[in-house]
Scaffold this motif. Structure first.
Motif, mmCIF file in Angstrom:
data_model
loop_
_atom_site.group_PDB
_atom_site.id
_atom_site.type_symbol
_atom_site.label_atom_id
_atom_site.label_comp_id
_atom_site.label_asym_id
_atom_site.label_seq_id
_atom_site.Cartn_x
_atom_site.Cartn_y
_atom_site.Cartn_z
ATOM 1 N N TYR A 1 -8.073 -13.912 -6.068
ATOM 2 C CA TYR A 1 -8.737 -13.260 -4.935
ATOM 3 C C TYR A 1 -9.645 -12.142 -5.420
ATOM 4 O O TYR A 1 -9.390 -11.514 -6.435
ATOM 5 N N PRO B 1 3.017 0.441 -6.737
ATOM 6 C CA PRO B 1 4.223 0.478 -5.886
ATOM 7 C C PRO B 1 4.545 -0.880 -5.266
ATOM 8 O O PRO B 1 5.722 -1.198 -5.066
ATOM 9 N N ARG C 1 -0.003 -8.166 -1.875
ATOM 10 C CA ARG C 1 1.068 -8.575 -0.962
ATOM 11 C C ARG C 1 0.920 -10.050 -0.605
ATOM 12 O O ARG C 1 1.891 -10.780 -0.507
ATOM 13 N N ARG C 2 -0.320 -10.480 -0.408
ATOM 14 C CA ARG C 2 -0.580 -11.883 -0.080
ATOM 15 C C ARG C 2 -0.128 -12.797 -1.219
ATOM 16 O O ARG C 2 0.533 -13.806 -0.991
ATOM 17 N N VAL D 1 -4.365 -3.909 -2.473
ATOM 18 C CA VAL D 1 -2.972 -3.827 -2.034
ATOM 19 C C VAL D 1 -2.636 -4.995 -1.110
ATOM 20 O O VAL D 1 -1.617 -5.675 -1.281
ATOM 21 N N THR D 2 -3.495 -5.250 -0.127
ATOM 22 C CA THR D 2 -3.254 -6.357 0.803
ATOM 23 C C THR D 2 -3.187 -7.678 0.053
ATOM 24 O O THR D 2 -2.316 -8.512 0.308
ATOM 25 N N LEU D 3 -4.116 -7.867 -0.892
ATOM 26 C CA LEU D 3 -4.159 -9.139 -1.607
ATOM 27 C C LEU D 3 -2.956 -9.299 -2.536
ATOM 28 O O LEU D 3 -2.449 -10.407 -2.708
ATOM 29 N N ALA E 1 -9.508 -0.439 -3.342
ATOM 30 C CA ALA E 1 -8.076 -0.281 -3.604
ATOM 31 C C ALA E 1 -7.211 -0.799 -2.454
ATOM 32 O O ALA E 1 -6.182 -1.425 -2.689
ATOM 33 N N SER E 2 -7.611 -0.551 -1.211
ATOM 34 C CA SER E 2 -6.750 -0.979 -0.115
ATOM 35 C C SER E 2 -6.770 -2.505 0.018
ATOM 36 O O SER E 2 -5.765 -3.126 0.360
ATOM 37 N N ARG E 3 -7.919 -3.099 -0.279
ATOM 38 C CA ARG E 3 -8.016 -4.563 -0.283
ATOM 39 C C ARG E 3 -7.102 -5.132 -1.389
ATOM 40 O O ARG E 3 -6.441 -6.148 -1.186
ATOM 41 N N THR F 1 3.956 -12.595 -1.229
ATOM 42 C CA THR F 1 4.742 -13.180 -0.137
ATOM 43 C C THR F 1 4.247 -14.557 0.282
ATOM 44 O O THR F 1 5.040 -15.431 0.584
ATOM 45 N N ARG F 2 2.947 -14.755 0.311
ATOM 46 C CA ARG F 2 2.439 -16.029 0.802
ATOM 47 C C ARG F 2 2.336 -17.071 -0.315
ATOM 48 O O ARG F 2 2.794 -18.194 -0.179
ATOM 49 N N ALA G 1 -3.037 1.770 -7.167
ATOM 50 C CA ALA G 1 -2.643 1.518 -5.780
ATOM 51 C C ALA G 1 -1.677 0.340 -5.671
ATOM 52 O O ALA G 1 -0.830 0.315 -4.785
ATOM 53 N N GLU H 1 -13.090 -6.917 -4.065
ATOM 54 C CA GLU H 1 -14.317 -6.214 -3.673
ATOM 55 C C GLU H 1 -14.328 -4.787 -4.229
ATOM 56 O O GLU H 1 -14.926 -3.897 -3.623
#
Lengths: 385, 325
Positions: free
Chosen positions: A76, A115, A90-91, A86-88, A82-84, A94-95, A112, A79
């Motif tokens: 993935y 953790p 997690r993706r 983190v989401t990716l 940093a916040s993107r 978990t996914r 970021a 971009e």
């Protein structure tokens, strides 16, 4: 009637398809997740990393995978955000249920994501350079790094300076993440080498003329200048240094390690001293050097496939991916076993020198990760002592 | 609050409370809980701008500054001074409000492009401070180890618990915003939106009303920033650059100017769209842009306008059908 037949055909088709994939379960691929900055302002890191990751996965699969199982890369684009990242992350965890995560490309994104992987207990091999990514090691249980820290490049420089009788230096750094980190380490390590920093100033990353700064250095007792920046300013300072006819040597950070920089300095770079990764000087490495097979192979394969020059940043991706291959081959698809393997990896030869990790050191590199070179006749020349 | 809005807010709250349980049923959607956290955070800052832009008609391209002030105040107070995270959050909101007041009084005299430029400049100044005041902010490298918020000794760390915290904050902000809109000051703002002079002639203190709503938007921004800092446990300047200000603007415009709900819908679309477009690989950015462009072109009222229109049509249809019976 025709409609019914068609629907019947479709259902049979999908049923067969689903059972077919069911049979394949024994041969299910090992999933590895990657989050790299393919776009955004760190794309110069993420782009070669993406290319390299895809190339290494192809190499592994062509060689028959790992223990007969193919490797699947789920990649993935963060971009450069940093916040993107983190989401990716997690993706991926978990996914996509990946066994390990490689990346992110920058230090900020890596910090970021730490953790997230620590909590989920998934091994991560970060491509960020900052030493904080792997330290303190107690808080970085699942985090590893393949990039040698700034401190190692600085140690190599200081070591070289001492042997050449230099003990008073001027440091100039850009006010960027890269520059600040370099400055911090230069100041911290100077006393250890008995080096006196007689001049210390920072400048903006957009500076187009650094003559004034160099003129002020000329008024000090400095015997050498260390510039720590990335991008255009390292060319600017090189040109200004030449224009002023300064006689004290100019040392650049490893960020200068690209043939393009010599080109852009248009002759001004003659005599500049830089610690570089071996991948930059792959053609100069002797064949009996233990790194030669890896570095030369990577350069050849990359340049053949992508038709562009190889970069240090892509080399990190190569090292991370092959370390994971070794881990999977040895311990199989188990996250904590992979972590343990990564923590105790030793004698692994990569683009960034030889890795010897331990529970106290999640990087595993030493000063040998860099080689001192000098610009000579418009090309790099290894400094032999 | 009218019964209609109360009904909307409570049904939305129920939806939000159930959602993670549904998402957690499948491993394919479980991480949407994390995406929803950012939807909540962006809804909060979006609500602030929605009040300012959609109701008072004042543009701001500097919302990222308040977001950053909230995040950095929380980070600096908790990491460097060991302050309680809740107190740090309140301090962040207070600092942002104070700065919004100081900035708002002179800049809100400006109109149109000038106001946009002034807020843009303000955002840049704050960004430079984050970058250059290294001793305090850690400079471009930022700093980490920000402690999580905790409730009665239990740290709110997991995605699941943070989801509820962030949506609790978002729903409070949403309710507050809806109340402001339907109050006397809210009506005053809408009249300012149409004409400063006419509003003044009706006895509205135009300058004061604008500053007040600017402060509210700043406070919401800081709240969002503080949540961000405690969720990521790491802050660095790029998260608070001008592009984030533009993103907040996009959230409000795409979601639907002129309705606070629009901010929530906008935040949801802007966060979920990249997740759904991942399969396009290198073309996701292109598709993202085209979709946003289409929304602006064909539904100037944003997604909220689109949905409200569709719902209105649907209910009308139902009523007509029942009339026939």
């Amino acid at each position: 009637m025709k409609k019914t037949a068609f629907i019947l055909f479709l259902s049979v088709f999908f049923f067969v398809l689903s059972t077919a994939s069911g049979w394949a379960a024994d041969n299910e691929p090992y999933k590895i997740g990657a989050i790299v900055a393919v776009t955004g302002n760190a794309s110069f890191l993420g782009d070669p990393q993406r290319n390299t990751l895809e190339m290494v996965v192809d190499i592994i699969n062509e060689e028959g995978g790992i223990n007969g199982r193919p490797v699947e890369l789920v990649l993935y684009d963060t971009e450069s955000n940093a916040s993107r990242a983190v989401t990716l992350a997690r993706r991926l965890i978990t996914r996509d249920n990946v066994l390990a995560v490689v990346g992110p490309s920058t230090s900020g994104e890596s910090m970021a994501v730490i953790p997230v992987v620590n909590r989920a207990e998934v091994p991560m091999i970060a491509f960020g350079a900052s030493t904080r990514i792997a330290e303190p090691v107690e808080e970085r249980k699942w985090v590893f790094k393949v990039v040698p820290g700034d401190d190692l490049a600085i140690r190599l420089k200081y070591d070289y300076m001492k042997r050449n009788g230099i003990d008073k230096i001027a440091i100039a750094t850009a006010s960027t993440d890269y520059g600040i980190s370099g400055r911090q380490h230069m100041r911290e390590l100077a006393p250890e080498y008995d080096i006196d920093i007689v001049f210390d100033d920072t400048y903006g990353p957009g500076e187009t003329d650094l003559t004034a700064l160099l003129t002020r250095i000329r008024g000090t007792e400095a015997q050498a200048i260390i510039n720590w920046s990335i991008g255009r300013t390292q060319i600017v300072i090189t040109r200004n240094w030449k224009q002023l006819g300064m006689t004290i040597p100019l040392y650049q950070s490893y960020g200068f390690g690209s043939a393009r920089n010599i080109e852009m300095a248009e002759g001004a770079a003659e005599g500049v001293i830089v610690p570089v990764s071996r991948i930059v000087i792959a053609d100069l490495i002797a064949d009996d050097d233990p790194h030669a097979p890896v570095v030369k192979r990577y350069k050849r394969l990359y340049e053949e496939r992508f038709n562009e020059g190889v970069s240090v940043f892509g080399g990190h991706a190569w090292d991370a991916m092959f370390q994971l291959r070794d881990a999977l081959a040895e311990v199989g698809p188990n996250r904590s076993a992979i972590r343990e393997y990564m923590e105790n990896i030793s004698g692994f030869v990569g683009n960034n020198s030889i890795f010897n990790r331990s529970p106290q050191d999640h990087v595993g590199l030493d000063m040998d990760a860099y080689v001192m070179v000098k610009v000579k006749d418009g090309d790099w020349a290894i400094i032999d002592e | 609050m009218t019964t209609n809005t109360a009904l909307k807010v409570s049904s939305f709250t129920v939806f939000i409370m159930i959602l993670p349980w549904v998402l957690n049923l499948s491993s394919a959607t479980a991480y949407y809980v994390d995406v929803m956290i950012f939807v909540a955070i962006h809804s909060i800052i979006g609500c602030g701008l929605s009040l300012l832009l959609g109701y008072a008609g004042q543009i701001s391209l500097g919302q990222a500054a308040f977001y950053g002030i909230g995040a950095y105040t929380s980070g600096i107070l908790t990491v460097r001074m060991d302050v309680n995270p809740w107190f740090a959050m309140a301090a962040g909101i207070f600092v942002a409000s104070a700065i919004a007041t100081a900035i708002g009084i002179p800049t809100l005299r400006l109109r149109g492009h000038y106001l946009a430029m002034a807020t843009l400049g303000f955002g840049m100044i704050v960004f430079i401070v984050f970058n250059e005041y290294i001793a305090l902010t850690g400079g471009p490298s930022g700093f980490g180890n920000i402690p999580p918020l905790s409730l009665m000794g239990h740290p709110i760390e997991s995605s699941f618990s943070f989801y509820y915290l962030s949506w609790l904050a978002a729903i409070i902000v949403l309710t507050a915003s809806l109340n402001i809109v339907n109050s006397r000051p809210g009506r005053a703002l809408r009249s300012i939106h149409d004409s400063d002079k006419a509003s003044a002639s009706l006895g509205i203190n135009v300058a004061m009303a604008k500053v007040k709503i600017f402060v509210v938007s700043g406070a919401f921004g800081a709240l969002a920033g503080s949540l961000y800092a405690h969720y990521l446990t790491f802050v660095n300047p790029p998260a608070f650059d001008v592009f984030f200000s533009l993103k907040v603007l996009m959230i409000v415009v795409i979601g639907g100017i002129g309705s606070v709900w629009g901010a929530v819908f906008g935040a949801a679309l802007l966060n979920f769209l990249p997740e759904w477009l991942v399969f396009l690989h290198d073309f996701d950015v292109l598709a993202y842009g085209i979709i946003l462009l289409l929304v602006v072109m064909f539904s100037p009222q944003g997604i909220y306008g689109l949905l409200a229109g569709a719902a209105g049509y649907f209910f009308k249809f139902i009523r007509k059908e029942s009339d026939h019976d």
